[in-house]
Design a protein around this motif. Structure first.
Motif, PDB file in Angstrom:
ATOM      1  N   VAL A   1     -18.827   1.888 -20.582  1.00 40.08           N
ATOM      2  CA  VAL A   1     -19.548   2.000 -19.165  1.00 40.08           C
ATOM      3  C   VAL A   1     -20.757   0.935 -19.470  1.00 40.08           C
ATOM      4  CG1 VAL A   1     -19.294   4.398 -18.669  1.00 40.08           C
ATOM      5  CG2 VAL A   1     -21.043   3.685 -20.313  1.00 40.08           C
ATOM      6  N   PRO A   2     -21.175   0.539 -18.162  1.00 39.93           N
ATOM      7  CA  PRO A   2     -21.015   1.085 -17.075  1.00 39.93           C
ATOM      8  C   PRO A   2     -19.588   0.762 -16.188  1.00 39.93           C
ATOM      9  CG  PRO A   2     -22.521  -0.613 -16.545  1.00 39.93           C
ATOM     10  CD  PRO A   2     -22.354  -0.336 -18.301  1.00 39.93           C
ATOM     11  N   ALA A   3     -19.330   1.706 -15.463  1.00 38.57           N
ATOM     12  CA  ALA A   3     -17.715   1.458 -15.026  1.00 38.57           C
ATOM     13  C   ALA A   3     -17.749   1.606 -13.357  1.00 38.57           C
ATOM     14  CB  ALA A   3     -16.765   2.559 -15.212  1.00 38.57           C
ATOM     15  N   LEU A   4     -17.052   0.790 -12.686  1.00 37.57           N
ATOM     16  CA  LEU A   4     -16.922   0.659 -11.249  1.00 37.57           C
ATOM     17  C   LEU A   4     -15.591   1.203 -10.856  1.00 37.57           C
ATOM     18  CD1 LEU A   4     -18.358  -0.498  -8.718  1.00 37.57           C
ATOM     19  CD2 LEU A   4     -17.034  -2.677  -9.302  1.00 37.57           C
ATOM     20  N   GLU A   5     -15.212   2.032  -9.775  1.00 37.77           N
ATOM     21  CA  GLU A   5     -14.196   2.258  -9.194  1.00 37.77           C
ATOM     22  C   GLU A   5     -14.035   1.456  -8.050  1.00 37.77           C
ATOM     23  OE1 GLU A   5     -11.586   5.766  -7.672  1.00 37.77           O
ATOM     24  OE2 GLU A   5     -13.372   6.507  -8.471  1.00 37.77           O
ATOM     25  N   LEU A   6     -13.124   0.928  -7.770  1.00 32.36           N
ATOM     26  CA  LEU A   6     -12.884   0.271  -6.309  1.00 32.36           C
ATOM     27  C   LEU A   6     -12.005   0.804  -5.429  1.00 32.36           C
ATOM     28  CD1 LEU A   6     -12.031  -3.294  -7.794  1.00 32.36           C
ATOM     29  CD2 LEU A   6     -14.221  -2.737  -6.996  1.00 32.36           C
ATOM     30  N   GLY A   7     -12.478   0.816  -4.126  1.00 35.00           N
ATOM     31  CA  GLY A   7     -11.552   1.495  -2.935  1.00 35.00           C
ATOM     32  C   GLY A   7     -11.571   3.071  -3.165  1.00 35.00           C
ATOM     33  N   ARG A   8     -12.983   3.330  -3.280  1.00 35.19           N
ATOM     34  CA  ARG A   8     -13.231   4.751  -3.716  1.00 35.19           C
ATOM     35  C   ARG A   8     -12.615   5.692  -2.702  1.00 35.19           C
ATOM     36  NH1 ARG A   8     -11.561   7.155  -6.230  1.00 35.19           N
ATOM     37  NH2 ARG A   8     -11.243   8.265  -4.423  1.00 35.19           N
ATOM     38  N   GLY A   9     -12.568   5.489  -1.390  1.00 34.34           N
ATOM     39  CA  GLY A   9     -12.264   6.641  -0.444  1.00 34.34           C
ATOM     40  C   GLY A   9     -13.218   7.828  -0.454  1.00 34.34           C
ATOM     41  N   ASP A  10     -13.154   9.046  -0.378  1.00 33.58           N
ATOM     42  CA  ASP A  10     -13.943  10.056  -0.135  1.00 33.58           C
ATOM     43  C   ASP A  10     -14.293  10.892  -1.524  1.00 33.58           C
ATOM     44  OD1 ASP A  10     -11.631  11.449  -0.553  1.00 33.58           O
ATOM     45  OD2 ASP A  10     -11.957  12.952   1.052  1.00 33.58           O
ATOM     46  N   GLY A  11     -13.823   9.892  -2.673  1.00 37.48           N
ATOM     47  CA  GLY A  11     -14.272  10.493  -3.934  1.00 37.48           C
ATOM     48  C   GLY A  11     -13.712  11.212  -5.054  1.00 37.48           C
ATOM     49  N   ASP A  12     -12.394  11.656  -4.805  1.00 35.81           N
ATOM     50  CA  ASP A  12     -11.810  12.615  -5.807  1.00 35.81           C
ATOM     51  C   ASP A  12     -12.132  12.159  -7.156  1.00 35.81           C
ATOM     52  OD1 ASP A  12     -10.976  14.286  -3.828  1.00 35.81           O
ATOM     53  OD2 ASP A  12      -9.082  13.345  -3.822  1.00 35.81           O
TER      54      ASP A  12
ATOM     55  N   GLY B   1     -20.299  13.497 -16.617  1.00 33.62           N
ATOM     56  CA  GLY B   1     -21.298  12.784 -17.201  1.00 33.62           C
ATOM     57  C   GLY B   1     -21.225  11.172 -17.479  1.00 33.62           C
ATOM     58  N   LEU B   2     -19.937  10.891 -16.980  1.00 32.90           N
ATOM     59  CA  LEU B   2     -19.607   9.204 -17.112  1.00 32.90           C
ATOM     60  C   LEU B   2     -20.393   8.369 -16.065  1.00 32.90           C
ATOM     61  CD1 LEU B   2     -15.971   9.659 -17.867  1.00 32.90           C
ATOM     62  CD2 LEU B   2     -17.557   9.137 -19.249  1.00 32.90           C
ATOM     63  N   GLU B   3     -20.901   7.184 -16.638  1.00 27.91           N
ATOM     64  CA  GLU B   3     -21.627   6.439 -15.612  1.00 27.91           C
ATOM     65  C   GLU B   3     -20.772   5.635 -15.069  1.00 27.91           C
ATOM     66  OE1 GLU B   3     -24.951   2.951 -15.746  1.00 27.91           O
ATOM     67  OE2 GLU B   3     -24.341   3.776 -17.874  1.00 27.91           O
ATOM     68  N   VAL B   4     -20.255   5.995 -13.814  1.00 19.57           N
ATOM     69  CA  VAL B   4     -19.165   5.225 -13.090  1.00 19.57           C
ATOM     70  C   VAL B   4     -19.906   5.199 -11.725  1.00 19.57           C
ATOM     71  CG1 VAL B   4     -16.970   5.524 -12.004  1.00 19.57           C
ATOM     72  CG2 VAL B   4     -17.319   6.532 -14.340  1.00 19.57           C
TER      73      VAL B   4
ATOM     74  N   ARG C   1     -22.784  -6.226 -14.168  1.00 21.59           N
ATOM     75  CA  ARG C   1     -21.273  -6.342 -14.561  1.00 21.59           C
ATOM     76  C   ARG C   1     -20.791  -5.245 -15.340  1.00 21.59           C
ATOM     77  NH1 ARG C   1     -19.865 -12.719 -15.873  1.00 21.59           N
ATOM     78  NH2 ARG C   1     -20.987 -13.657 -14.180  1.00 21.59           N
ATOM     79  N   TYR C   2     -19.494  -4.917 -15.629  1.00 24.20           N
ATOM     80  CA  TYR C   2     -18.929  -3.653 -15.823  1.00 24.20           C
ATOM     81  C   TYR C   2     -18.307  -3.637 -17.032  1.00 24.20           C
ATOM     82  CZ  TYR C   2     -21.059  -2.317 -11.568  1.00 24.20           C
ATOM     83  OH  TYR C   2     -21.874  -2.118 -10.313  1.00 24.20           O
ATOM     84  N   GLY C   3     -18.404  -2.679 -17.924  1.00 27.31           N
ATOM     85  CA  GLY C   3     -17.183  -2.485 -19.048  1.00 27.31           C
ATOM     86  C   GLY C   3     -16.008  -2.026 -18.695  1.00 27.31           C
ATOM     87  N   ALA C   4     -15.890  -1.394 -17.579  1.00 27.68           N
ATOM     88  CA  ALA C   4     -14.728  -0.816 -16.941  1.00 27.68           C
ATOM     89  C   ALA C   4     -14.615  -0.975 -15.568  1.00 27.68           C
ATOM     90  CB  ALA C   4     -14.289   0.620 -17.496  1.00 27.68           C
ATOM     91  N   ILE C   5     -13.574  -1.576 -14.979  1.00 28.08           N
ATOM     92  CA  ILE C   5     -13.345  -1.638 -13.582  1.00 28.08           C
ATOM     93  C   ILE C   5     -11.975  -1.190 -13.330  1.00 28.08           C
ATOM     94  CG2 ILE C   5     -13.190  -2.973 -11.399  1.00 28.08           C
ATOM     95  CD1 ILE C   5     -15.245  -4.980 -12.659  1.00 28.08           C
ATOM     96  N   PHE C   6     -11.569  -0.370 -12.081  1.00 28.77           N
ATOM     97  CA  PHE C   6     -10.550   0.386 -12.203  1.00 28.77           C
ATOM     98  C   PHE C   6     -10.347   0.900 -10.563  1.00 28.77           C
ATOM     99  CE2 PHE C   6     -13.429   3.880 -12.828  1.00 28.77           C
ATOM    100  CZ  PHE C   6     -12.725   4.847 -12.063  1.00 28.77           C
ATOM    101  N   LEU C   7      -8.968   0.982 -10.351  1.00 27.12           N
ATOM    102  CA  LEU C   7      -8.667   1.470  -9.011  1.00 27.12           C
ATOM    103  C   LEU C   7      -7.839   2.467  -9.251  1.00 27.12           C
ATOM    104  CD1 LEU C   7      -8.034  -1.897  -9.083  1.00 27.12           C
ATOM    105  CD2 LEU C   7      -7.544  -1.357  -6.399  1.00 27.12           C
TER     106      LEU C   7
END
Length: 275
Positions: free
Chosen positions: A63-74, A83-86, A125-131
């Motif tokens: 972390v920190p992590a970033l989710e792209l195209g998050r939508g409504d958040g599932d 407790g993850l820093e996303v 900047r992020y340690g993890a980026i994901f879709l």
């Protein structure tokens, strides 16, 4: 290093933004989910993404992590619950409004931002980026997808990792065209969605599906027809796209992290900053 006399204060964020502009971290994508389309997304979506692969990825990559195209958040809400820093970004203000409302109801603090993944401009900047899921296929052409990959590279920490699912959609079965899915809204309204028509072009690797969204509550009726364009890549073409954009592919697996067969249509690519 001392500051030069009469110079402006050192602003690393401005410098990073200049670098992102230089590498071409801008492009266009299709319209976002707004109004009735966003309202009906949650009640009528056919499935929710399993958060486990993404939780495991963030715990491994850091972390920190970033989710792209998050939508409504599932996925994001579940990872934050653990407790993850996303953080999350999405191009639809209405969808982010739904996400924030869900987070407030569940007592989960979230940080979400209104941005397109192909024009990303964030202050860290992020340690993890994901879709989570096949969101990358919503980038509609061969110009937009490289811009998104360049933005991912620009926002990765030097030792960070990105997880990008590559999905090749199947045509909608003929018997599903016109078949209505329904759900009830909290206010008693009936919600409906169905496929009106679909066009597929193997040469350009695009599939355009026209969906009709309906909301009926007594004498009040709302109807919207919205085309959704999915744009996909062969495995080899996607690897070439990644290489040209700057990151390097470090692994290609199935969604569960196992080796993917050559004919697989659902792949997870792991990317790092080239050194």
């Amino acid at each position: 290093m001392g500051r030069r006399a009469n110079s402006a204060p050192y602003d690393r964020y401005s410098i990073e933004r200049t670098e992102r502009a230089r590498i071409g971290c801008t492009a266009w994508t299709q319209p976002t989910s707004t109004g009735i389309v966003a309202d009906l997304y949650g009640p009528l979506k056919s499935f929710s993404q399993d958060p486990e692969p993404y939780a495991a990825f963030v715990q491994e990559a850091g972390v920190p992590a970033l989710e792209l195209g998050r939508g409504d958040g599932d996925a994001l809400l579940e990872l934050r619950r653990r407790g993850l820093e996303v953080e999350g970004v999405d191009s639809s203000a209405d969808m982010l409004g739904r996400l924030r409302h869900r987070a407030d109801e569940q007592g989960i603090p979230v940080t979400v931002l209104l941005q397109r993944m192909e024009a990303l401009d964030l202050l860290r900047r992020y340690g993890a980026i994901f879709l989570a899921g096949p969101t990358f296929t919503l980038l509609p052409d061969d110009a937009t997808a490289p811009a998104a990959l360049r933005c991912i590279r620009a926002h990765l920490a030097q030792d960070g990792v990105a997880l990008v699912p590559r999905f090749a959609p199947a045509p909608t079965p003929a018997e599903q065209i016109g078949r209505v899915r329904t759900a009830g809204a909290p206010d008693g309204a009936e919600l409906r969605v169905f496929v009106v028509a679909e066009q597929r072009d193997e040469a350009t690797r695009t599939q355009t599906t026209l969906l009709r969204y309906e909301r009926h509550h007594g004498s009040d009726h709302s109807v919207v027809e919205r085309p959704w364009v999915l744009h996909w890549y062969t495995r080899d073409r996607f690897e070439s796209l990644v290489t040209a954009a700057g990151p390097v592919v470090t692994a290609v697996t199935d969604p569960h992290g196992k080796p993917a067969p050559a004919a697989a249509t659902d792949l997870h690519f792991r990317l790092r900053v080239a050194t």
